[in-house]
Design an enzyme around this catalytic site. Structure first.
Site, PDB file in Angstrom:
ATOM      1  N   SER A 201      42.589  58.893  55.350  1.00 12.42           N
ATOM      2  CA  SER A 201      42.784  60.301  54.998  1.00 12.42           C
ATOM      3  C   SER A 201      44.073  60.780  55.659  1.00 12.42           C
ATOM      4  CB  SER A 201      41.595  61.127  55.486  1.00 12.42           C
ATOM      5  OG  SER A 201      41.859  62.500  55.310  1.00 12.42           O
ATOM      6  N   CYS A 329      32.413  69.279  59.645  1.00 13.20           N
ATOM      7  CA  CYS A 329      31.737  69.743  58.440  1.00 13.20           C
ATOM      8  C   CYS A 329      30.316  70.210  58.737  1.00 13.20           C
ATOM      9  CB  CYS A 329      31.738  68.659  57.371  1.00 13.20           C
ATOM     10  SG  CYS A 329      31.763  67.014  58.017  1.00 13.20           S
TER      11      CYS A 329
HETATM   12  N1  PLP Z   1      35.381  59.759  57.047  1.00 16.12           N
HETATM   13  C1  PLP Z   1      35.418  60.152  58.335  1.00 16.12           C
HETATM   14  C2  PLP Z   1      34.990  59.215  59.401  1.00 16.12           C
HETATM   15  C3  PLP Z   1      35.841  61.443  58.659  1.00 16.12           C
HETATM   16  O1  PLP Z   1      35.854  61.821  59.939  1.00 16.12           O
HETATM   17  C4  PLP Z   1      36.229  62.310  57.607  1.00 16.12           C
HETATM   18  C5  PLP Z   1      36.648  63.702  57.898  1.00 16.12           C
HETATM   19  O2  PLP Z   1      36.232  64.321  58.850  1.00 16.12           O
HETATM   20  C6  PLP Z   1      36.189  61.843  56.293  1.00 16.12           C
HETATM   21  C7  PLP Z   1      35.759  60.559  56.042  1.00 16.12           C
HETATM   22  C8  PLP Z   1      36.567  62.705  55.138  1.00 16.12           C
HETATM   23  O3  PLP Z   1      37.961  62.814  54.985  1.00 16.12           O
HETATM   24  P1  PLP Z   1      38.564  64.057  54.192  1.00 16.12           P
HETATM   25  O4  PLP Z   1      38.536  65.224  55.144  1.00 16.12           O
HETATM   26  O5  PLP Z   1      39.955  63.648  53.835  1.00 16.12           O
HETATM   27  O6  PLP Z   1      37.725  64.276  53.007  1.00 16.12           O
END
Ligand code: PLP
Length: 390
Positions: A201, A329
């Site tokens: 990301s 989140c």
């Molecule tokens: N995977 C992990 C381990 C994360 O910490 C996050 C975001 O907090 C994501 C996936 C999701 O990424 P994005 O914010 O780009 O959707």
């Protein structure tokens, strides 16, 4: 100026834009072309996307042609997790999805696997994947897909991915690795990990929010059921005109993250160790989760029994310090952390868990400020009046 006075310790939620990414973003916004157009303007836009593809691939030791750009890490995870995933040697649908019990919610959602085909694999008390449990789980599937994160977003604990890869491949399975938190912070090589697919990301490495990538280890891995169909962009695996500016900035951030990974990691580790030593000196009863495990150099998840995380987060915020009470989140809605629950942590300690995550702009002064605020909070707590620090 007032903004500069704040100390930001929520880098696992998102990192500030790197200067090179900001420049690339601005430059790319000035390019009018669509990367699919054949004229000069289109070719300029295409060049920006392809340069970024090379830079993003390089961050994980992958190949340019194997990068699929998406709108986020979340979308890359959703794309990866499908029973329809095909390889040259295996075109029949995957029958089960095994995920570690500490995955990010975007992996826990399971992509396009039906609920009943998804199984959690436990972790130990330090938050590391239980490999014998994975080996056992693999005997229950004939064509498994497995998803194990490289490092956990809450604890920073690094997972035994290469060991998991050997088990998965011996069982005829494919391994997807969510490296969103690890990339740029520890060396990350798709070949060394043994991963078949890796998620990144942009906004965790100093690129903009709203851009991600799924990187394939080989070009024989196909997604015949893309999440978004249409113009056939991204080799037919993710339609839609590319986010040229976001992708160009992602590439620029990836290049800097790669060049500076070792130096940034060493600096963050020194500061993080100082932070943890300070926390323990001020409140010896504080617990650091995953302390015995190998962890990212920038993350500390800790709890002081009796102190609610929200109290601490608000008190820190009023002192000009941004920390988090767990995954970004899930803060806002007070939800117990599934990560700590999977580690067998008691609900009381879980409610007290505060995450401090550092980045390349973190300074010694920031650490001192945090420790001073913690001293006030800890003193207030020991006098039995939470929140006095506020
Ligand atoms: N995977 C992990 C381990 C994360 O910490 C996050 C975001 O907090 C994501 C996936 C999701 O990424 P994005 O914010 O780009 O959707």
């Amino acid at each position: 100026m007032a903004e500069r006075e704040r100390a930001y310790f929520d880098w696992n939620a998102t990192a500030p834009l790197r200067q090179a990414a900001r420049q690339a973003l601005q430059d790319a916004l000035a390019v009018p072309g669509n990367p699919s157009s054949v004229h000069a303007e289109g070719r300029t836009a295409r060049r920006l996307v392809e340069e970024a593809r090379e830079q993003v691939a390089a961050l994980v030791g992958g190949r340019r042609a194997d990068v699929i750009f998406t709108s986020s890490g979340t979308e890359a995870n959703a794309l990866a997790l499908t029973p329809a995933i095909e390889t040259e040697g295996e075109k029949r649908p995957r029958d089960r999805l095994f995920i570690s019990a500490i995955e990010h919610s975007s992996v826990r959602a399971g992509g396009r696997f039906p609920r009943e085909a998804i199984e959690d694999v436990p972790v130990d008390a330090e938050g590391r994947l239980n490999l014998p449990a994975l080996a056992l789980a693999l005997t229950r599937a004939s064509r498994p897909l497995v998803s194990v994160m490289f490092a956990n977003n809450e604890t920073g604990v690094i997972q035994p991915v290469a060991e998991a890869a050997s088990l998965v491949h011996a069982a005829g399975g494919l391994l997807h690795v969510d490296a969103v938190q690890a990339a740029g912070r520890v060396p990350c090589d798709i070949g060394a990990l043994g991963a078949d697919l890796v998620t990144l990301s942009a906004h965790k490495i100093g690129g903009p929010k709203g851009v991600g990538a799924l990187i394939r280890a080989r070009d024989d891995i196909h997604f015949p059921d893309p999440l978004i169909r249409g113009g056939g962009q991204e080799r037919g695996m993710r339609a839609g005109t590319e986010n040229v500016a976001g992708i160009a900035a992602f590439g620029a951030a990836a290049a800097v993250a790669r060049a500076q990974q070792a130096d940034e990691a060493a600096a963050m580790l020194a500061l993080r160790n100082r932070l943890e030593a300070g926390l323990k000196a001020i409140t010896p009863q504080a617990v650091i989760f995953g302390e015995e495990a190998e962890r990212l150099p920038n993350t500390t998840l800790f709890a002081l029994p009796g102190m609610r995380a929200e109290t601490a987060v608000i008190a820190f915020d009023l002192e000009g310090i941004a920390v988090s009470s767990g995954a970004a989140c899930s803060s806002g809605k007070v939800q117990p952390s599934h990560v700590l629950a999977a580690m067998g942590v008691s609900p009381a300690s879980t409610q007290a868990a505060v995450r401090v995550s550092l980045g390349w702009e973190t300074t010694e002064r920031d650490i001192e400020r945090l420790l001073n605020a913690w001293r006030k909070l800890g003193t207030a707590l020991s006098k039995g009046s939470q929140g006095v620090a506020a």
